[in-house]
Design an enzyme around this catalytic site. Structure first.
Site, PDB file in Angstrom:
ATOM      1  N   TYR A   1       0.851  -1.201   0.000  1.00 19.50           N
ATOM      2  CA  TYR A   1       0.000   0.000   0.000  1.00 19.50           C
ATOM      3  C   TYR A   1       0.884   1.247   0.000  1.00 19.50           C
ATOM      4  O   TYR A   1       0.670   2.167  -0.793  1.00 19.50           O
ATOM      5  CB  TYR A   1      -0.926  -0.019   1.221  1.00 19.50           C
ATOM      6  N   GLY A   2       1.871   1.273   0.886  1.00 17.99           N
ATOM      7  CA  GLY A   2       2.781   2.419   0.953  1.00 17.99           C
ATOM      8  C   GLY A   2       3.531   2.627  -0.350  1.00 17.99           C
ATOM      9  O   GLY A   2       3.716   3.758  -0.802  1.00 17.99           O
ATOM     10  N   ALA A   3       3.965   1.536  -0.965  1.00 14.69           N
ATOM     11  CA  ALA A   3       4.680   1.648  -2.241  1.00 14.69           C
ATOM     12  C   ALA A   3       3.780   2.237  -3.317  1.00 14.69           C
ATOM     13  O   ALA A   3       4.219   3.049  -4.138  1.00 14.69           O
ATOM     14  CB  ALA A   3       5.207   0.284  -2.671  1.00 14.69           C
TER      15      ALA A   3
ATOM     16  N   LYS B   1       1.324   4.314  -2.834  1.00 12.53           N
ATOM     17  CA  LYS B   1       1.146   5.738  -2.541  1.00 12.53           C
ATOM     18  C   LYS B   1       2.436   6.505  -2.811  1.00 12.53           C
ATOM     19  O   LYS B   1       2.395   7.663  -3.269  1.00 12.53           O
ATOM     20  CB  LYS B   1       0.664   5.940  -1.103  1.00 12.53           C
TER      21      LYS B   1
END
Length: 146
Positions: free
Chosen positions: A47-49, A51
């Site tokens: 998810y962070g990647a 974003k």
């Protein structure tokens, strides 16, 4: 399509479809990232990647679309009240525990409300932000400082 693909592909498709209208009106794109786009967290890697990729696209598009008169910025909200945790299938007790723990970590002592984020999206899209492009504004109650 997984959320990590949607977080990168959907903004690109939307911006591409809107570009003729945005260029004709000196419009603005405001992407919605997350604090996870620039702050790692266990269990949120993909998810962070996705974003982080959106934040990179925001900066690249700002350069690419400047000649068209289109500004591109993003907001990166911290923990914000929504139905996301409940919709993920977590039991109510787990949702309550997560939201309480998140609120404790935020220096302003609470999770954000949707209006806290929406107000900045409107500001970034408006004419008073006409000299701003390629920026990612973190709206997180000071979480990034903690």
């Amino acid at each position: 399509m997984s959320e990590r693909v949607v977080n990168v592909t959907a903004p690109g498709l939307l911006a591409g479809a809107a570009l003729p209208h945005l260029a004709a009106s000196d419009g603005a794109v405001v992407n919605v990232s997350s604090t996870f786009g620039h702050r790692p967290a266990p269990g949120a890697g993909y998810y962070g990647a996705s974003k982080a990729a959106l934040e990179s696209l925001t900066r690249s598009w700002a350069l690419e679309l400047a000649t068209e008169g289109v500004r591109v910025n993003a907001v990166a909200p911290g923990p914000t009240e929504s139905e996301a945790l409940t919709a993920s299938g977590l039991p109510g007790e787990a949702v309550a525990e997560i939201t309480a723990r998140e609120a404790e970590r935020v220096p302003l002592g609470r999770r954000g409300e949707p209006g806290d984020v929406a107000a900045w999206i409107v500001r970034l899209a408006g004419p008073e932000a006409g000299w701003l492009t390629g920026q990612v504004l973190t709206v997180d109650g000071g979480l990034e400082l903690a």
